[in-house]
Design a protein around this motif. Structure first.
Motif, short mmCIF file in Angstrom:
data_model
loop_
_atom_site.label_atom_id
_atom_site.label_comp_id
_atom_site.label_asym_id
_atom_site.label_seq_id
_atom_site.Cartn_x
_atom_site.Cartn_y
_atom_site.Cartn_z
N LEU A 293 0.81 -1.22 0.00
CA LEU A 293 0.00 0.00 0.00
C LEU A 293 0.85 1.27 0.00
O LEU A 293 0.58 2.22 0.72
N GLY B 224 -6.93 -4.31 1.76
CA GLY B 224 -5.52 -3.98 1.63
C GLY B 224 -4.65 -4.62 2.69
O GLY B 224 -5.09 -4.85 3.83
N TYR B 225 -3.40 -4.88 2.28
CA TYR B 225 -2.39 -5.39 3.23
C TYR B 225 -1.05 -4.76 2.89
O TYR B 225 -0.72 -4.54 1.72
N ASP B 226 -0.29 -4.47 3.94
CA ASP B 226 1.10 -4.03 3.76
C ASP B 226 1.94 -4.65 4.86
O ASP B 226 1.45 -4.85 5.99
N GLU C 123 3.36 -2.29 9.60
CA GLU C 123 2.21 -2.04 10.48
C GLU C 123 1.81 -0.57 10.42
O GLU C 123 0.61 -0.23 10.40
N THR D 236 2.14 1.50 7.92
CA THR D 236 1.45 1.75 6.65
C THR D 236 0.02 1.23 6.72
O THR D 236 -0.91 1.88 6.22
N ARG D 237 -0.17 0.06 7.33
CA ARG D 237 -1.53 -0.47 7.47
C ARG D 237 -2.40 0.48 8.28
O ARG D 237 -3.56 0.74 7.93
N GLU D 238 -1.83 1.03 9.35
CA GLU D 238 -2.59 1.97 10.19
C GLU D 238 -2.95 3.23 9.40
O GLU D 238 -4.08 3.73 9.47
N ALA E 254 -3.18 3.52 6.12
CA ALA E 254 -4.13 3.17 5.07
C ALA E 254 -5.55 3.10 5.61
O ALA E 254 -6.51 3.49 4.95
N SER E 255 -5.67 2.62 6.84
CA SER E 255 -6.98 2.55 7.48
C SER E 255 -7.48 3.94 7.84
O SER E 255 -8.63 4.30 7.55
N VAL F 165 -8.54 -3.05 6.05
CA VAL F 165 -7.13 -3.43 6.16
C VAL F 165 -7.06 -4.77 6.90
O VAL F 165 -7.72 -4.94 7.92
N GLU G 89 -4.59 -8.25 8.32
CA GLU G 89 -3.26 -8.70 8.74
C GLU G 89 -3.00 -10.13 8.28
O GLU G 89 -1.85 -10.55 8.23
#
Length: 365
Positions: A10, A31-33, A36, A38-40, A42-43, A51, A53
């Motif tokens: 992402l 989505g996944y990255d 951690e 980046t995931r936060e 993106a959310s 998002v 895991e």
């Protein structure tokens, strides 16, 4: 019926594709990255609808899987993908800038009954990461698809129907053709730019003032040398054979230039630059493979607050700039202040805005 699109990776490219896909009707973007953080982000930024895991669990329900990861990482992911429990008609694609190794892995996936269609959205930005993602990043840029020979046309069409929401110009090419063309217009120019910077570095040891004079043309032609070195290491290794061919051709061309200069014939020298000018001027300017800045050169007087005054005028009219700099050595450029914009339209608006409010001279690059 809802279509599930799973974007793995992402960053700028994956995040921008995710935002584009969210515009498609009846589509849920997951989505996944690996990061951690980046995931936060993106959310929080709503880059995707959800998002996750657990990659394998998300892949189970995906109708289309898009890898927005660097080529080497994508190759590793595709190896893992062979073992995942996927939908029977899932379509897998990538966004890598080289296609040879990727499509070889795609052929292995086909043997496992998995449809893989290579992809390369030819656009970027001076910024990176998920925070730079935007849904219009690929608008009017070329989006290259490299399906395997004999690929079911219905699968290609299905992927195109999703990717049309990027507003890119989608074209299909052979993977080898893709790698040759990108070597010519992108990969090899990065090598040339880096070599010019190395040459400058060697010169400044004996002529320290050289770097102070490195403005205008030198800055423009070497701008891409500031790109991520890890990314370009991978690209060079992945497209090595094509780049060696380009280097051989470049050496021949440099020897030809050397002979023209040694000949001391004025017409031959002028013709060399005239032909180059014509070819360069005839290049299309409304679309491009990679991120381009549109520069406005402004001759400003030297008094306190003049730059903030100008940027204030642009802010008043909600005109966004991508970069601004003051140049000192100006032998081959016009104007002491260089303001960069992301589109010709923004630059034109800025030129009109400044013209209405000041009597500063301006030039367009």
């Amino acid at each position: 019926m809802t279509r599930n699109v799973f974007v793995i990776g992402l960053g700028l490219i994956g995040g921008s594709i995710a935002l584009s896909c969210k515009k498609a009707p009846h589509t849920r973007v997951i989505g996944y990255d690996a990061s951690e953080k980046t995931r936060e982000l993106a959310s929080t930024l709503k880059i995707v609808d959800d998002v996750v895991e657990d990659v394998i669990e998300a892949a189970k329900i995906a109708d289309i899987i898009i890898f927005g990861t660097p080529v080497n990482a994508t190759l590793d992911w595709l190896d893992q993908l062979k073992q995942w429990p996927l939908k029977e008609n899932v379509i897998v694609t990538d966004t890598g800038s080289t296609k040879g190794l990727i499509m070889a892995k795609g052929a292995e996936l086909r043997e496992c009954g998995i449809t893989f269609i290579g992809g390369h959205p030819m656009a970027g930005s001076h910024k990176s990461g998920v925070m730079a993602a935007k849904p219009h990043l690929f608008e009017n840029a070329y989006y290259m698809l490299t399906p395997l020979k004999g690929e079911d046309e219905a699968n290609v069409t299905e992927l195109e129907q999703l990717l049309k929401f990027t507003l890119a110009k989608i074209v299909k090419v052979d993977a080898q053709e893709h790698d040759h063309m990108t070597a010519v217009v992108s990969h090899f120019p990065h090598i040339v730019a880096a070599s010019l910077v190395h040459q400058l570095d060697a010169e400044q040891k004996y002529y320290p003032m050289t770097t102070l004079l490195a403005a205008g043309g030198f800055r423009d032609i070497t701008r891409i040398a500031s790109s991520n070195p890890l990314m370009w290491k991978d690209i060079v290794l992945q497209n090595r054979q094509e780049l060696i061919g380009q280097l051989d051709s470049w050496l021949e061309e440099m020897n030809r230039v050397k002979e023209i200069i040694l000949s001391n014939e004025q017409k031959s020298i002028e013709d060399y630059f005239a032909i180059a000018k014509k070819v360069r001027d005839d290049l299309p300017i409304t679309t491009g493979a990679f991120y381009t800045t549109f520069d406005l050169y402004v001759d400003i007087p030297d008094y306190p607050g003049v730059i903030s005054q100008l940027t204030g005028y642009l802010a008043d009219e909600r005109i966004s700039i991508t970069n601004i700099r003051v140049v000192e050595a100006r032998e081959d450029i016009f104007g002491i202040l260089v303001i960069s914009f992301q589109s010709a339209e923004d630059r034109e608006k800025a030129e009109k805005c400044i013209s209405r409010r000041t009597n500063f001279e301006m030039y367009v690059s």
